[in-house]
Design a protein around this motif. Structure first.
Motif, short mmCIF file in Angstrom:
data_model
loop_
_atom_site.label_atom_id
_atom_site.label_comp_id
_atom_site.label_asym_id
_atom_site.label_seq_id
_atom_site.Cartn_x
_atom_site.Cartn_y
_atom_site.Cartn_z
N GLY A 71 -16.40 -2.51 -1.90
CA GLY A 71 -17.00 -2.20 -3.19
C GLY A 71 -18.51 -2.25 -3.18
O GLY A 71 -19.15 -1.67 -4.07
N SER A 72 -19.11 -2.93 -2.19
CA SER A 72 -20.56 -2.97 -2.11
C SER A 72 -21.15 -1.63 -1.67
O SER A 72 -22.34 -1.38 -1.85
N PHE A 73 -20.33 -0.76 -1.09
CA PHE A 73 -20.81 0.55 -0.64
C PHE A 73 -20.53 1.66 -1.65
O PHE A 73 -21.16 2.71 -1.60
N PHE A 74 -19.57 1.45 -2.56
CA PHE A 74 -19.20 2.49 -3.52
C PHE A 74 -19.16 1.88 -4.91
O PHE A 74 -18.98 0.67 -5.08
N ASN A 75 -19.30 2.74 -5.93
CA ASN A 75 -19.09 2.28 -7.29
C ASN A 75 -17.60 2.34 -7.62
O ASN A 75 -16.78 2.75 -6.82
N PHE A 76 -17.26 1.92 -8.83
CA PHE A 76 -15.85 1.77 -9.20
C PHE A 76 -15.13 3.11 -9.20
O PHE A 76 -13.99 3.21 -8.72
N LEU A 77 -15.74 4.15 -9.74
CA LEU A 77 -15.08 5.45 -9.83
C LEU A 77 -14.80 6.03 -8.45
O LEU A 77 -13.72 6.57 -8.18
N THR A 78 -15.79 5.93 -7.54
CA THR A 78 -15.58 6.42 -6.18
C THR A 78 -14.51 5.61 -5.46
O THR A 78 -13.71 6.15 -4.71
N LEU A 79 -14.48 4.30 -5.72
CA LEU A 79 -13.46 3.45 -5.09
C LEU A 79 -12.07 3.82 -5.58
O LEU A 79 -11.11 3.85 -4.80
N VAL A 80 -11.93 4.12 -6.87
CA VAL A 80 -10.64 4.56 -7.41
C VAL A 80 -10.23 5.89 -6.81
O VAL A 80 -9.06 6.11 -6.46
N TYR A 81 -11.18 6.80 -6.67
CA TYR A 81 -10.89 8.11 -6.07
C TYR A 81 -10.44 7.97 -4.62
O TYR A 81 -9.48 8.63 -4.19
N ILE A 82 -11.11 7.10 -3.86
CA ILE A 82 -10.69 6.86 -2.47
C ILE A 82 -9.29 6.25 -2.44
O ILE A 82 -8.46 6.59 -1.59
N GLY A 83 -9.02 5.32 -3.37
CA GLY A 83 -7.69 4.73 -3.44
C GLY A 83 -6.60 5.76 -3.73
O GLY A 83 -5.50 5.69 -3.17
N ILE A 84 -6.91 6.73 -4.59
CA ILE A 84 -5.93 7.79 -4.89
C ILE A 84 -5.67 8.64 -3.65
O ILE A 84 -4.51 8.96 -3.33
N LEU A 85 -6.74 9.00 -2.94
CA LEU A 85 -6.55 9.80 -1.72
C LEU A 85 -5.77 9.04 -0.66
O LEU A 85 -4.90 9.61 0.02
N LEU A 86 -6.05 7.74 -0.52
CA LEU A 86 -5.30 6.94 0.46
C LEU A 86 -3.84 6.78 0.06
O LEU A 86 -2.95 6.80 0.92
N SER A 87 -3.59 6.62 -1.23
CA SER A 87 -2.21 6.46 -1.69
C SER A 87 -1.40 7.74 -1.51
O SER A 87 -0.17 7.70 -1.42
N LEU A 88 -2.08 8.88 -1.44
CA LEU A 88 -1.39 10.15 -1.23
C LEU A 88 -1.36 10.56 0.24
O LEU A 88 -0.81 11.61 0.56
N SER A 89 -1.95 9.75 1.12
CA SER A 89 -1.95 10.10 2.55
C SER A 89 -1.26 9.04 3.41
O SER A 89 -0.46 9.38 4.29
N ILE A 90 -1.54 7.75 3.15
CA ILE A 90 -0.97 6.69 4.00
C ILE A 90 0.55 6.62 3.90
O ILE A 90 1.23 6.55 4.93
N PRO A 91 1.17 6.63 2.70
CA PRO A 91 2.64 6.59 2.67
C PRO A 91 3.29 7.77 3.37
O PRO A 91 4.31 7.61 4.05
N ALA A 92 2.71 8.97 3.22
CA ALA A 92 3.29 10.14 3.87
C ALA A 92 3.18 10.05 5.39
O ALA A 92 4.12 10.37 6.13
N LEU A 93 2.02 9.59 5.89
CA LEU A 93 1.86 9.43 7.33
C LEU A 93 2.77 8.34 7.87
O LEU A 93 3.36 8.48 8.96
N TYR A 94 2.91 7.24 7.14
CA TYR A 94 3.79 6.16 7.59
C TYR A 94 5.25 6.59 7.59
O TYR A 94 6.02 6.22 8.48
N ASP A 95 5.63 7.39 6.60
CA ASP A 95 7.01 7.89 6.55
C ASP A 95 7.30 8.81 7.73
O ASP A 95 8.43 8.86 8.23
N LYS A 96 6.28 9.53 8.21
CA LYS A 96 6.48 10.46 9.32
C LYS A 96 6.47 9.75 10.66
O LYS A 96 7.24 10.10 11.57
N TYR A 97 5.60 8.74 10.82
CA TYR A 97 5.47 8.04 12.11
C TYR A 97 5.82 6.56 11.96
O TYR A 97 5.14 5.69 12.49
N GLN A 98 6.89 6.27 11.24
CA GLN A 98 7.23 4.89 10.92
C GLN A 98 7.57 4.06 12.15
O GLN A 98 7.11 2.93 12.30
#
Length: 223
Positions: A160-187
């Motif tokens: 959070g020291s590198f990003f503001n709250f809105l950017t951090l939420v946006y990064i969290g959304i992108l990670l939530s839409l990429s990490i579960p899919a990648l983990y499901d594929k290479y579990q």
């Protein structure tokens, strides 16, 4: 702070912990889709509903760009959007009465008791989880959970020291839409690597714990 009696306890055995975390023979492992709830949210996070996932990514990207890069204020944009919507609906209804046309197809704008109760149940579950974590740390003195919470909070603070709250939420959304899919594929591959890393961390934890308990025993003898 842990007492001398707690420090005298032997550290957890890495092999026993790995065996306990491994799935039992004949028992099927839960899939990522089942872990996420097997609902519409799980379908979107795992890109099984591609249109909804793409729409969510595009919408969050536009939202982040408008309020972060373009510099618009959230309050002014929402007020102008509602002002425009209300003006359109008002003049549509007036013109419909004058021209004998159908009125705007507005739905019944109210929240049902079922929706409110469902949202309250979801909020209650998450609040109880947070309270349970605090109870385990304060009352049960769970060192592993305490260290985990400290590391997670420190990581969030550091990022959070590198990003503001809105950017951090946006990064969290992108990670939530990429990490579960990648983990499901290479579990299988990810579980294997995580298991090896977990065993190494437990070994290092055992060494550090043995040194701390040895120092505590020496201090107790000197007293």
């Amino acid at each position: 702070m842990a007492s001398v009696e707690d420090l005298g306890r032997p550290p957890p055995d890495p092999a026993a912990s790995a065996a306990a975390s491994a799935p039992l023979p004949g028992r099927s492992r839960r899939s990522v889709h089942q872990t996420l709830g097997s609902g519409a949210v799980a379908d979107v996070l795992l890109w099984r509903r591609r249109n909804a996932a793409v729409l969510f990514v595009v919408g969050s990207t536009v939202f982040w760009f408008v309020f972060e890069k373009a510099g618009y204020s959230f309050l002014s944009v929402m007020a102008n959007a509602f002002l425009l919507l209300i003006a359109i609906v008002f003049f549509w209804a007036k013109s419909a009465l004058l021209l004998n046309r159908p009125l705007p197809p507005l739905p019944n704008l109210e929240l049902s008791d079922a929706v409110v109760e469902k949202a309250a149940d979801v909020a209650r579950v998450w609040i109880n989880r947070v309270l349970a974590i605090g109870h385990d740390i304060a009352i049960k003195r769970d060192r592993n959970l305490f260290v985990t919470v400290i590391l997670v909070l420190w990581l969030v603070s550091y990022i959070g020291s590198f990003f503001n709250f809105l950017t951090l939420v946006y990064i969290g959304i992108l990670l939530s839409l990429s990490i579960p899919a990648l983990y499901d594929k290479y579990q299988d591959h990810i579980d294997e690597k995580v298991g090896v890393a977990h065993s190494l961390l437990l070994k290092q934890y055992g060494v550090i714990f043995s040194r701390i308990s040895g120092q505590a025993s020496k201090e107790k003898k000197t007293q």
